[in-house]
Motif scaffolding. Structure first.
Motif, PDB file in Angstrom:
ATOM      1  N   GLU A  81       0.835  -1.189   0.000  1.00  0.00           N
ATOM      2  CA  GLU A  81       0.000   0.000   0.000  1.00  0.00           C
ATOM      3  C   GLU A  81       0.875   1.245   0.000  1.00  0.00           C
ATOM      4  OE1 GLU A  81      -3.087  -0.107   2.879  1.00  0.00           O
ATOM      5  OE2 GLU A  81      -3.638  -2.160   2.427  1.00  0.00           O
ATOM      6  N   LYS A  82       0.409   2.257  -0.697  1.00  0.00           N
ATOM      7  CA  LYS A  82       1.194   3.486  -0.862  1.00  0.00           C
ATOM      8  C   LYS A  82       1.584   4.072   0.485  1.00  0.00           C
ATOM      9  CE  LYS A  82       1.141   7.774  -3.499  1.00  0.00           C
ATOM     10  NZ  LYS A  82       0.331   8.693  -4.303  1.00  0.00           N
ATOM     11  N   ASN A  83       2.871   4.408   0.624  1.00  0.00           N
ATOM     12  CA  ASN A  83       3.426   5.031   1.834  1.00  0.00           C
ATOM     13  C   ASN A  83       3.350   4.157   3.081  1.00  0.00           C
ATOM     14  OD1 ASN A  83       4.157   7.405   0.503  1.00  0.00           O
ATOM     15  ND2 ASN A  83       2.085   8.247   0.734  1.00  0.00           N
ATOM     16  N   SER A  84       3.053   2.891   2.913  1.00  0.00           N
ATOM     17  CA  SER A  84       3.036   2.000   4.073  1.00  0.00           C
ATOM     18  C   SER A  84       4.462   1.607   4.443  1.00  0.00           C
ATOM     19  CB  SER A  84       2.230   0.739   3.758  1.00  0.00           C
ATOM     20  OG  SER A  84       2.337  -0.180   4.837  1.00  0.00           O
ATOM     21  N   ALA A  85       4.704   1.445   5.752  1.00  0.00           N
ATOM     22  CA  ALA A  85       6.038   1.021   6.211  1.00  0.00           C
ATOM     23  C   ALA A  85       6.194  -0.493   6.082  1.00  0.00           C
ATOM     24  CB  ALA A  85       6.242   1.456   7.659  1.00  0.00           C
ATOM     25  N   PHE A  86       5.100  -1.212   5.797  1.00  0.00           N
ATOM     26  CA  PHE A  86       5.141  -2.678   5.755  1.00  0.00           C
ATOM     27  C   PHE A  86       4.574  -3.199   4.433  1.00  0.00           C
ATOM     28  CE2 PHE A  86       4.867  -1.300  10.121  1.00  0.00           C
ATOM     29  CZ  PHE A  86       5.821  -2.070  10.765  1.00  0.00           C
ATOM     30  N   THR A  87       5.298  -4.154   3.859  1.00  0.00           N
ATOM     31  CA  THR A  87       4.786  -4.827   2.665  1.00  0.00           C
ATOM     32  C   THR A  87       4.759  -6.330   2.915  1.00  0.00           C
ATOM     33  OG1 THR A  87       7.001  -4.948   1.681  1.00  0.00           O
ATOM     34  CG2 THR A  87       5.640  -3.061   1.059  1.00  0.00           C
ATOM     35  N   LEU A  88       3.833  -7.012   2.284  1.00  0.00           N
ATOM     36  CA  LEU A  88       3.670  -8.458   2.460  1.00  0.00           C
ATOM     37  C   LEU A  88       3.793  -9.147   1.111  1.00  0.00           C
ATOM     38  CD1 LEU A  88       2.826 -10.910   4.234  1.00  0.00           C
ATOM     39  CD2 LEU A  88       0.446 -10.320   3.716  1.00  0.00           C
ATOM     40  N   ASP A  89       4.703 -10.102   1.037  1.00  0.00           N
ATOM     41  CA  ASP A  89       4.926 -10.850  -0.197  1.00  0.00           C
ATOM     42  C   ASP A  89       4.812 -12.336   0.123  1.00  0.00           C
ATOM     43  OD1 ASP A  89       5.772 -11.912  -2.585  1.00  0.00           O
ATOM     44  OD2 ASP A  89       7.898 -11.458  -2.277  1.00  0.00           O
ATOM     45  N   VAL A  90       3.728 -12.979  -0.356  1.00  0.00           N
ATOM     46  CA  VAL A  90       3.529 -14.408  -0.102  1.00  0.00           C
ATOM     47  C   VAL A  90       4.123 -15.201  -1.265  1.00  0.00           C
ATOM     48  CG1 VAL A  90       1.862 -16.220   0.378  1.00  0.00           C
ATOM     49  CG2 VAL A  90       1.412 -13.890   1.168  1.00  0.00           C
ATOM     50  N   ARG A  91       5.084 -16.058  -0.962  1.00  0.00           N
ATOM     51  CA  ARG A  91       5.808 -16.805  -2.001  1.00  0.00           C
ATOM     52  C   ARG A  91       5.137 -18.157  -2.270  1.00  0.00           C
ATOM     53  NH1 ARG A  91      12.062 -14.930  -1.800  1.00  0.00           N
ATOM     54  NH2 ARG A  91      11.586 -12.729  -1.451  1.00  0.00           N
ATOM     55  N   GLU A  92       5.554 -18.783  -3.356  1.00  0.00           N
ATOM     56  CA  GLU A  92       4.927 -20.044  -3.770  1.00  0.00           C
ATOM     57  C   GLU A  92       5.131 -21.160  -2.757  1.00  0.00           C
ATOM     58  OE1 GLU A  92       6.226 -21.151  -7.646  1.00  0.00           O
ATOM     59  OE2 GLU A  92       5.339 -19.402  -8.635  1.00  0.00           O
ATOM     60  N   ASN A  93       6.234 -21.094  -2.005  1.00  0.00           N
ATOM     61  CA  ASN A  93       6.500 -22.144  -1.008  1.00  0.00           C
ATOM     62  C   ASN A  93       5.710 -21.954   0.285  1.00  0.00           C
ATOM     63  OD1 ASN A  93       7.817 -19.949   0.066  1.00  0.00           O
ATOM     64  ND2 ASN A  93       9.842 -20.909   0.156  1.00  0.00           N
ATOM     65  N   GLY A  94       4.857 -20.915   0.321  1.00  0.00           N
ATOM     66  CA  GLY A  94       4.023 -20.693   1.489  1.00  0.00           C
ATOM     67  C   GLY A  94       4.643 -19.799   2.538  1.00  0.00           C
ATOM     68  N   VAL A  95       5.804 -19.255   2.254  1.00  0.00           N
ATOM     69  CA  VAL A  95       6.440 -18.334   3.212  1.00  0.00           C
ATOM     70  C   VAL A  95       6.073 -16.895   2.854  1.00  0.00           C
ATOM     71  CG1 VAL A  95       8.620 -17.410   4.096  1.00  0.00           C
ATOM     72  CG2 VAL A  95       8.347 -19.867   3.756  1.00  0.00           C
ATOM     73  N   ALA A  96       5.562 -16.177   3.821  1.00  0.00           N
ATOM     74  CA  ALA A  96       5.238 -14.760   3.638  1.00  0.00           C
ATOM     75  C   ALA A  96       6.425 -13.926   4.127  1.00  0.00           C
ATOM     76  CB  ALA A  96       3.987 -14.392   4.430  1.00  0.00           C
ATOM     77  N   VAL A  97       6.890 -13.000   3.291  1.00  0.00           N
ATOM     78  CA  VAL A  97       7.988 -12.112   3.680  1.00  0.00           C
ATOM     79  C   VAL A  97       7.399 -10.738   3.975  1.00  0.00           C
ATOM     80  CG1 VAL A  97      10.167 -11.034   3.001  1.00  0.00           C
ATOM     81  CG2 VAL A  97       9.653 -13.390   2.288  1.00  0.00           C
ATOM     82  N   VAL A  98       7.495 -10.340   5.247  1.00  0.00           N
ATOM     83  CA  VAL A  98       7.043  -9.007   5.663  1.00  0.00           C
ATOM     84  C   VAL A  98       8.266  -8.101   5.698  1.00  0.00           C
ATOM     85  CG1 VAL A  98       5.979  -7.627   7.494  1.00  0.00           C
ATOM     86  CG2 VAL A  98       5.151  -9.959   7.042  1.00  0.00           C
ATOM     87  N   THR A  99       8.251  -7.059   4.864  1.00  0.00           N
ATOM     88  CA  THR A  99       9.391  -6.133   4.803  1.00  0.00           C
ATOM     89  C   THR A  99       9.004  -4.808   5.441  1.00  0.00           C
ATOM     90  OG1 THR A  99      10.124  -7.144   2.733  1.00  0.00           O
ATOM     91  CG2 THR A  99      11.045  -4.991   3.278  1.00  0.00           C
ATOM     92  N   MET A 100       9.823  -4.383   6.409  1.00  0.00           N
ATOM     93  CA  MET A 100       9.611  -3.080   7.043  1.00  0.00           C
ATOM     94  C   MET A 100      10.569  -2.075   6.410  1.00  0.00           C
ATOM     95  SD  MET A 100       9.774  -1.905  11.056  1.00  0.00           S
ATOM     96  CE  MET A 100       9.357  -0.206  11.482  1.00  0.00           C
ATOM     97  N   VAL A 109      23.035 -14.675   2.252  1.00  0.00           N
ATOM     98  CA  VAL A 109      22.092 -15.799   2.380  1.00  0.00           C
ATOM     99  C   VAL A 109      21.092 -15.589   3.524  1.00  0.00           C
ATOM    100  CG1 VAL A 109      23.678 -17.474   1.360  1.00  0.00           C
ATOM    101  CG2 VAL A 109      23.699 -17.120   3.846  1.00  0.00           C
ATOM    102  N   LEU A 110      21.027 -14.357   4.054  1.00  0.00           N
ATOM    103  CA  LEU A 110      20.157 -14.097   5.210  1.00  0.00           C
ATOM    104  C   LEU A 110      18.708 -14.500   4.942  1.00  0.00           C
ATOM    105  CD1 LEU A 110      19.613 -12.834   8.032  1.00  0.00           C
ATOM    106  CD2 LEU A 110      19.296 -10.634   6.863  1.00  0.00           C
ATOM    107  N   LEU A 111      18.152 -14.021   3.841  1.00  0.00           N
ATOM    108  CA  LEU A 111      16.751 -14.303   3.556  1.00  0.00           C
ATOM    109  C   LEU A 111      16.531 -15.793   3.291  1.00  0.00           C
ATOM    110  CD1 LEU A 111      13.888 -13.284   3.167  1.00  0.00           C
ATOM    111  CD2 LEU A 111      14.455 -12.719   0.797  1.00  0.00           C
ATOM    112  N   ASP A 112      17.450 -16.417   2.575  1.00  0.00           N
ATOM    113  CA  ASP A 112      17.306 -17.844   2.263  1.00  0.00           C
ATOM    114  C   ASP A 112      17.277 -18.688   3.540  1.00  0.00           C
ATOM    115  OD1 ASP A 112      17.364 -17.223  -0.422  1.00  0.00           O
ATOM    116  OD2 ASP A 112      19.527 -17.547  -0.613  1.00  0.00           O
ATOM    117  N   VAL A 113      18.203 -18.406   4.455  1.00  0.00           N
ATOM    118  CA  VAL A 113      18.257 -19.171   5.701  1.00  0.00           C
ATOM    119  C   VAL A 113      17.022 -18.888   6.551  1.00  0.00           C
ATOM    120  CG1 VAL A 113      19.553 -19.535   7.851  1.00  0.00           C
ATOM    121  CG2 VAL A 113      20.782 -19.269   5.684  1.00  0.00           C
ATOM    122  N   ALA A 114      16.592 -17.626   6.569  1.00  0.00           N
ATOM    123  CA  ALA A 114      15.404 -17.269   7.349  1.00  0.00           C
ATOM    124  C   ALA A 114      14.175 -18.015   6.822  1.00  0.00           C
ATOM    125  CB  ALA A 114      15.175 -15.758   7.301  1.00  0.00           C
ATOM    126  N   ILE A 115      14.075 -18.143   5.503  1.00  0.00           N
ATOM    127  CA  ILE A 115      12.947 -18.877   4.900  1.00  0.00           C
ATOM    128  C   ILE A 115      12.985 -20.348   5.325  1.00  0.00           C
ATOM    129  CG2 ILE A 115      12.058 -19.745   2.687  1.00  0.00           C
ATOM    130  CD1 ILE A 115      12.718 -16.943   1.515  1.00  0.00           C
TER     131      ILE A 115
END
Length: 707
Positions: free
Chosen positions: A4-23, A195-201
């Motif tokens: 959403e415009k100007n939001s501090a948080f975005t949500l990206d749901v990936r095919e493997n079922g992991v949602a990545v919340v980016t602040m 590899v931070l994001l990969d390991v976190a997933i």
């Protein structure tokens, strides 16, 4: 995908079922938590709960070099009551608890600082993975702002690392480096940034872990897991805390109260945390500590001279391999700037190199830094007994003896050996810079850069411009000091500059009180109770009685008789008492506990029969009033640019009690009319040295304040 415009948080749901919340807070270089984000966060949480395909969640930062630097301190100043601040805490607790209670696995992927509310956010996740970056640090430093963690941190950290370790971390504001955090139990894995994001997933696809208990030895289990042990632990912690704070800082005691409540029940712990968070926000101590935070943050954005960009410093040099020279070389190399050390003796260069090595090796052993990084920093240091390698130096910092002719010779040497643009910065503590530049061919390049000892620990640097110093030189020197990790203040040239000028009358009055018969330990205890980190008598020993005696005549010659030091200093030096440096001073350095007990023979030397007659408050008032009066004169004369710089200079340079906000905020809190009245009282009893500064008399009449 939600963005959403100007939001501090975005949500990206990936095919493997992991949602990545980016602040990623728009328009800011670092993420901070704000009350107004509550709706945004809850909207994201609603989406996650409503999507049955989500198996796990990774919380990551969109900033290149920070996770979440903490809560936005500015929102606390908007609170008008303790209840409002308590509501902020309860709101934060509720959000964190909602994340912890979610059925899917949450993983915090940390790169850069995760401090205060940032670490609280990470701790409510079920796993934590961090990078091995030098910029990655974790901690709960709220105590440094007179607060306690208010979003569940007081309860979650002890559950991760143990009650004693958590207590120590919160009472000191300790920050954990990646390997320390892994060893303590704060993070589950340390990985390269790539590899931070990969390991976190991978962690997000695991099941939520079962409740874990911190690893404790037998003594730790007895102290933390039995009612009697906890009673002993908290009793001892309160005793040690009070001996350090002397009752001047309420936050550490409240942290212990909250931890003790949480040891009884988590529900009680959370409730008590919110209550005391709200109360602490409204305390004058926290308000003053937050003022310091805002002031230093503001100063980081300023140049030495408005509108004048600093020149780049790619290479530096240090003249003199003594303690100050070694310290200056250390902070220069730490900033990533090559530093060439010149001394007339090879041993001096070796000692300066050893200064850095001795500071770095313990950090390697404690795994705070890698051996490779230590070697890289040491490689930035080189030495020479002549001026070889000086040709392309951008700035030369002089740290030789306090001798005017020697310093003038150094200026001439640098002008003949270096480029026309090379800055000559003198670390003099007392000689006016105008005198050092008097014979310079390029006086516009000459400036003062006064560090405080020990250089690696003391945060202040005074940048002193004489009348001929160029604006470019000022801005470049300020930027250089800031790169070294210092908080620089620009002050006008003159004897003692700012910090030593306000310190001298304070020290002289303490000596007068001693000569009137007050015991040394009573004088020091009085100022310790007032809030200084060290008493004036002990400080004299630490700095060197001989150093004080050299500064005094310079101050008297430039500023007048009120700076005349008591005869006591001469008597001490005639007996070869220089202080800690030669193990002979006001304190005994030869007993079982060197420097702890007073050397009773000093009373005989000074012809004193010590007897306590004045109260702690009377001693502190007399010493501090002279410091306040001199600070007001400095501001009035333009020695400092503003009251803010004067407060920061006194706090960071000589340890003026931070909870009082600095000399100018303290005078405002006392009332200028009260300060003038007390100065007039002592002027009538003890003489003209207490005569109020004209600016204070005028301000009292006009009911004006510094802020």
């Amino acid at each position: 995908m939600t963005n959403e415009k100007n939001s501090a948080f975005t949500l990206d749901v990936r095919e493997n079922g992991v949602a990545v919340v980016t602040m990623d807070v728009p328009g800011e270089s670092m993420n901070t938590l704000r009350a107004e984000f509550a709706d945004e966060i809850n909207h994201v949480l609603d989406q996650i709960e409503g999507n049955k395909n989500i198996k796990g969640v990774v919380l990551i930062s969109g900033k290149a070099s920070s996770f979440v630097a903490g809560a936005d301190i500015g929102m606390l100043d908007k609170c008008t009551t303790a209840e409002e601040a308590e509501q902020l805490s309860l709101q934060g607790q509720a959000t964190m608890q909602r994340i912890e209670n979610m059925p899917v696995t949450w993983v915090a992927a940390i790169n850069g600082p995760a401090l205060g509310g940032g670490l609280e956010l990470a701790m409510c996740c079920h796993y934590r993975v961090c990078t091995d970056s030098d910029k990655t640090v974790m901690g709960l430093p709220e105590v440094q702002l007179g607060l306690l963690p208010g979003s569940g941190g007081t309860q979650r950290l002890p559950r991760l690392i143990g009650l004693q370790a958590g207590m120590q971390a919160m009472l000191t504001g300790k920050q954990f480096r990646p390997k320390q955090a892994k060893k303590a139990g704060i993070v589950d894995e340390v990985v390269p940034h790539s590899v931070l994001l990969d390991v976190a997933i991978e962690f997000a696809l695991k099941r939520k872990p079962a409740p874990r208990q911190p690893k404790l030895n037998l003594v730790g289990k007895l102290l933390e897991r039995t009612p009697f042990g906890r009673q002993v632990l908290f009793k001892q912690a309160r005793k040690q805390t009070l001996s350090k704070t002397r009752g001047n800082y309420p936050a550490p005691e409240r942290i212990l109260d909250v931890l003790e409540a949480g040891a009884i029940s988590l529900a009680k712990g959370y409730k008590t945390e919110a209550k005391y968070f709200g109360e602490l926000v409204m305390t004058p101590e926290s308000r003053q500590l937050r003022n310091i935070f805002f002031a230093t943050t503001e100063m980081k954005k300023e140049h030495g001279v408005d509108g004048v960009e600093p020149a780049k410093v790619a290479k530096a040099a240090v003249l003199g391999g003594g303690l100050m020279g070694g310290g200056i070389a250390y902070v220069t190399a730490k900033a990533g700037i090559p530093a060439r050390i010149k001394d007339i003796r090879a041993e001096g260069i070796a000692n300066a190199m050893k200064y850095s090595f001795d500071l770095l090796m313990p950090r390697v052993k404690r795994r705070i830094m890698s051996k490779a990084l230590m070697q890289k920093q040491m490689a930035l240091l080189t030495g020479s007994t002549d001026y070889a390698g000086f040709k392309n130096t951008d700035i030369v910092v002089e740290a030789v003896f306090e001798d005017l002719k020697l310093k003038q010779q150094m200026v001439a040497d640098i002008e003949s050996q270096c480029a026309e643009t090379t800055i000559f910065a003198s670390n003099t503590s007392s000689i006016p810079i105008g005198q050092i530049a008097a014979q310079a061919a390029r006086p516009e390049n000459v400036i003062g850069l006064h560090y405080f000892s020990p250089v690696d620990k003391m945060p202040l640097a005074e940048v002193i411009a004489h009348s001929g110093t160029s604006d470019q030189t000022i801005s470049t020197t300020v930027a250089f000091a800031r790169r070294q990790g210092k908080t620089p203040i620009v002050v006008k040239d003159g004897a003692g500059f700012y910090v030593n000028r306000i310190l001298a009358p304070y020290m002289n009055e303490a000596a007068c009180i001693l000569l009137a018969g007050e015991p040394i330990e009573h004088i020091d205890k009085s100022l310790l109770n007032f809030g200084f980190p060290v008493g004036p008598m002990k400080l004299l020993d630490e700095v060197g009685i001989d150093v004080g005696s050299k500064i005094s005549p310079i101050l008297v010659a430039d500023l007048g008789e009120r700076f005349t030091a008591p005869d006591a200093f001469d008597k001490l030096l005639q007996d070869d008492r220089k202080g800690k440096k030669n193990k002979s001073g006001l304190y005994d350095y030869n007993g079982k506990k060197p420097g702890k007990a007073v050397d009773e023979s000093v009373y005989t030397l000074l012809g004193i029969s010590p007897r306590q007659q004045l109260s702690d408050d009377q001693i502190a008032e007399r010493c501090v009033l002279l410091m306040l009066n001199e600070a007001a004169m400095c501001l009035d004369e333009g020695v400092i640019r503003n009251a803010r710089d004067g407060d920061i200079g006194a706090i960071f340079g000589i340890g003026f009690p931070p909870f009082l906000g600095g000399p100018f905020r303290y005078m405002d809190s006392l009332g200028i009319d009260h300060v003038v009245a007390r100065l007039n009282y002592y002027a009538g009893v003890l003489g003209d040295k207490f005569k109020p500064a004209e600016v204070l008399v005028k301000m009292a009449a006009e009911k004006a304040t510094f802020y």
